[in-house]
Structure formats: C-alpha cells, structure tokens
Design an enzyme around this catalytic site. Structure first.
Site, mmCIF file in Angstrom:
data_model
loop_
_atom_site.group_PDB
_atom_site.id
_atom_site.type_symbol
_atom_site.label_atom_id
_atom_site.label_comp_id
_atom_site.label_asym_id
_atom_site.label_seq_id
_atom_site.Cartn_x
_atom_site.Cartn_y
_atom_site.Cartn_z
ATOM 1 N N TYR A 178 0.804 -1.219 0.000
ATOM 2 C CA TYR A 178 0.000 0.000 0.000
ATOM 3 C C TYR A 178 0.845 1.280 0.000
ATOM 4 O O TYR A 178 0.488 2.245 -0.696
ATOM 5 C CB TYR A 178 -0.981 -0.006 1.171
ATOM 6 N N GLU A 193 -8.808 -7.401 4.717
ATOM 7 C CA GLU A 193 -8.062 -8.455 4.021
ATOM 8 C C GLU A 193 -7.388 -9.397 5.012
ATOM 9 O O GLU A 193 -7.356 -10.614 4.795
ATOM 10 C CB GLU A 193 -7.044 -7.819 3.084
ATOM 11 N N ARG A 249 -6.025 -15.377 -12.292
ATOM 12 C CA ARG A 249 -7.407 -15.080 -12.656
ATOM 13 C C ARG A 249 -8.348 -15.703 -11.611
ATOM 14 O O ARG A 249 -8.025 -16.726 -11.003
ATOM 15 C CB ARG A 249 -7.765 -15.632 -14.038
ATOM 16 N N SER A 266 -15.317 -18.556 -10.711
ATOM 17 C CA SER A 266 -16.373 -18.962 -9.784
ATOM 18 C C SER A 266 -16.401 -20.475 -9.651
ATOM 19 O O SER A 266 -16.103 -21.216 -10.597
ATOM 20 C CB SER A 266 -17.739 -18.479 -10.289
ATOM 21 N N GLY A 315 -24.392 -15.936 -20.587
ATOM 22 C CA GLY A 315 -23.113 -16.491 -20.982
ATOM 23 C C GLY A 315 -22.442 -17.245 -19.861
ATOM 24 O O GLY A 315 -23.067 -18.008 -19.116
#
Length: 445
Positions: A98, A140, A206, A209, A280
């Site tokens: 950060y 996080e 990547r 789901s 899709g």
C-alpha cells in the site's frame, strides 16, 4: 472518520480530481509498473491493463470512497470495501504494497493537477488514502485468517483430476488437493484464484467462480476468451492469456496453484424466493448455487433465468434441467438470441435439436407448445407442464412474474446486468435485494 478540515478540502477539490481521474490512473500505472515491473507480470491482470478496465475501476473506487467520506464523514462504504478486499485477499495483496501504491498515485496526482496540489490538498487526500488503505488491510487480514491462509503463502497445489467440455468455448476442471488434505470450505457463489506460469515466465492470476462443489475437490469452469471476445470490449481487446493457456495445455494430471475460496456475493440462508439471472459464462456461480440448493433439498421458490446465443453455446444446459427437476418449486426461464428453424417436426438451432436440449436423464421426451410467442416444453409424463420456458431474443425479466420478497443474484456482462437490474427495479424488487457478481474489475451498475 475524515477530519472536518480535510473533508472541506476534499469536497472542494473532488470535482477537479474526479474530472482528471482517468488521466491520473493511467499515469499512476505507468509509474508503478516502471518502478515495479514484477507487479504487472505476477500480480496485476495484464489483459485488464491493456483494455483499460482496471484503470476505470480504480478511478471509480477512489471517487466513490472520497465522495462517501464527504457526504457521510462518520461512516465508511463497507460494502464497496469488502468487495475490493475479497479480490485483494484472493490475489495475495500485502499490507506493505500500500505505501508503494500511495507513492506513485500521489506522484501522478501532482503531475496531472500541477500547482493546484498544495500541501493542504496533499494532506487531505493523504488522509482519504490511508483511511481507505487501513480499512482494506484490516478486512483483508480478517478474510485471509478466516480462509486459513498459511503463513508461507496463499497458493496451494491442486491436481487436475478431470476436464469436461461444456461447449466449444467452455471447459470444466475438477481440482483435487495435491497433498490429499481436505478442501477448504466454500459458500455458494464464491470464487478461487488460479495462478499459472505462462510461456514468457509471467505468473498471471485469474478468478473463477466455483461451478460446483464435488466431494473432496473444487470445480471451476473457464470460457476461452478470444481477442475482442469480451462483451462490450473494443475489437482490439486482447485474448484471455490464462483462459487460452488452460484450454490449450491443461487436460488432466497437471498441477495448478489455487487460492482458498473468496467472494462476498454468496447465497443467503433464508427461505424467501430466489431469482438467479445470468448470461453467458455468468451461469457458473448460479449453477453452483443451484447445486447447493438441490443437495440441501431446498423448498424455496426459485427462478433460474439464463440468456445465451443458442443452446449450443449455453454451458450447463443439461445440468440446469437436472437441478431444476430435483427442486420442488423451481422453474427455468431461457432466452436465446439467435433465430429458430423447424425440420421434420423438431426445432433446430445451430445444429442442436430442441428435443435434445432439455432431455430427461430417464429418456423422457418433450413436445413443443407455442403460446403467445413463447415455447414451452411439456413432458410426456402424466401431462405435466415442464418447468422450462424458452424465448427468442434478449432476456427481459419483465416478462416473468417475480414473487414479492425475492432476492435476486445477477452475473454476466455488465451491460446485461445493468439491464436486468433496471428491469427488476421496474418490477418492484428493492435495490437492496439485488446482488451482482462481476467477472473482472467492478465498474459498477
């Protein structure tokens, strides 16, 4: 949260900053990657950098957070922060990154806005930045702890136990832990990150789901993204690097590095009506939710709505039918864009015979009944109406009856979700009951 003096300064400068955010974020990423090229190779999605969607998402998040602080100085936009934090946790973003982001972001702001960036402006926006950064770091850290992320890293090796071709463009991969240990718990609707080493040595990541939760494994389904193939993307949009690699090189027996499940858009535990609307490859989290509901023997009223080009391009078409059959009060509403034709009493679409598109596992057959422009299949078992309605054209949720109290989940291209959300709002579904999952940077609805 935001001090009164800083709130006043941010409120006064927000229009100028917001108006220049596209230029600021473009310059920010140029500076960041020039100083830290490893971040582009091993953390950031190179495709999203190339098509500009990551820059848009960052600009939108900064503007939304600052705007919230000026309008509601005693609170913070936790829904937005939680969504970002889930994505960061799934990528392995660290707290020590950060300050690096802050350095190059503020350098870009100073270069773009010039003399307007006084010491007072820097102090005010620095306060905004660290309020957002510290909130994300805390969320996080909690999410990683809850997911059981080990101290030695996020990634765990999984063996590809099987591959199934869903369509010409979509493949499902069944993953099992290489060490034989149990898989981490997951909630329906969540995703995992997959890291692969590409031919140029870059380790790109990547999110995919979970399209099912098989015993002892995880299941993901990946659409091969061709150049210019993302809905709404320009023709020069690059091909999906990771999806292309998985389709070309992963067939079974390989090892992939996978994160624990993350994601804030998850199936609620209530008993009210549900609408699962997808287009899709957006069907993947919906199929995962349906599988969970079917396994649990849910008695909820469920509408599964899906839009696709044709039955041939519709992933999980037969799974959708199988799961609908298992549920006591579920129906399926389908929209296919491409036209239809009839031969020998059967309906064909891209070489797929309609009789086969929704076949029973026990060999039952369907007949078509066309009423008011809608095609409704009927089973030849006791004359009961089959719970599948097929329409031609694009999805229009105003054509179906959405029960009062429905909770809706949307997933698909952003233009599709914007239209579906507007249709649901017009039908009386409260905005708070509409949830959506975005594949890629969240550009908002």
């Amino acid at each position: 949260m935001l001090s009164p003096k800083s709130a006043e300064t941010v409120r006064a400068t927000l229009p100028a900053v917001s108006g220049s955010l596209s230029e600021i974020t473009t310059l920010f990423y140029e500076k960041l990657f020039a100083a830290h090229p490893e971040l582009l190779r091993h953390l950031f999605n190179r495709g999203n950098q190339a098509n500009g969607s990551q820059r848009q998402a960052l600009a939108g998040a900064v503007a939304a957070f600052a705007g919230h602080l000026t309008e509601h100085p005693d609170s913070r936009p936790d829904t937005m922060l939680t969504r970002i934090a889930h994505k960061h946790a799934s990528l392995g973003v660290r707290a020590d990154q950060y300050p690096i982001v802050r350095e190059h972001l503020f350098a870009a702001i100073a270069e773009v806005l010039g003399e307007a960036v006084t010491d007072e402006v820097v102090r005010a926006w620095d306060e905004v930045y660290w309020l957002m950064a510290h909130a994300l770091i805390a969320i996080e850290k909690r999410l990683s702890a809850e997911a059981g992320v080990a101290e030695d890293g996020l990634w765990r090796p999984y063996r590809v136990a099987a591959r199934v071709e869903e369509t010409d463009e979509v493949a499902t991969f069944l993953l099992r832990p290489a060490d034989g240990a149990p898989v981490p718990p997951a909630r329906p609707g969540q995703y995992v990150s997959v890291q692969v080493q590409l031919p140029d040595g870059a380790r790109q990541i990547r999110q995919y789901s979970l399209s099912g939760q098989p015993d002892g494994g995880l299941q993901i389904s990946v659409k091969r993204v061709a150049a210019g193939g993302r809905p709404g993307a320009p023709s020069d949009d690059p091909a999906g690097e990771v999806s292309s690699y998985l389709h070309a090189h992963v067939h079974g027996g390989e090892t992939l590095h996978v994160s624990p499940p993350f994601g804030d858009v998850v199936l609620d535990d209530g008993d009210g009506p549900l609408l699962l609307a997808s287009a899709g490859i957006g069907c993947t989290p919906m199929v995962g939710m349906l599988a969970h509901l079917a396994a649990a023997g849910s008695r909820r009223r469920i509408i599964a709505a899906h839009a696709d080009r044709s039955p041939a391009t519709h992933p999980f078409r037969t799974d959708l039918r199988r799961l609908t059959d298992k549920l006591t009060d579920a129906t399926t509403e389908l929209w296919y864009e491409e036209g239809v034709r009839y031969e020998d009493g059967f309906r064909y679409e891209e070489g797929v015979r309609y009789e086969d598109a929704f076949r029973y596992e026990d060999g039952g057959r369907h007949q078509e009944a066309v009423r008011h422009g809608e095609e409704r299949a009927e089973a030849e078992t006791g004359g009961a109406t089959d719970p599948v309605t097929v329409r031609t054209g694009r999805m229009d949720l105003t054509q179906i009856v959405v029960p009062a109290g429905t909770t809706a989940y949307l997933c698909g291209p952003v233009p599709f979700m914007k239209a579906a959300r507007a249709q649901l709002l017009a039908s009386g579904v409260p905005a708070s009951h509409i949830h959506y999952e975005v594949f890629g940077p969240d550009l908002g609805l």
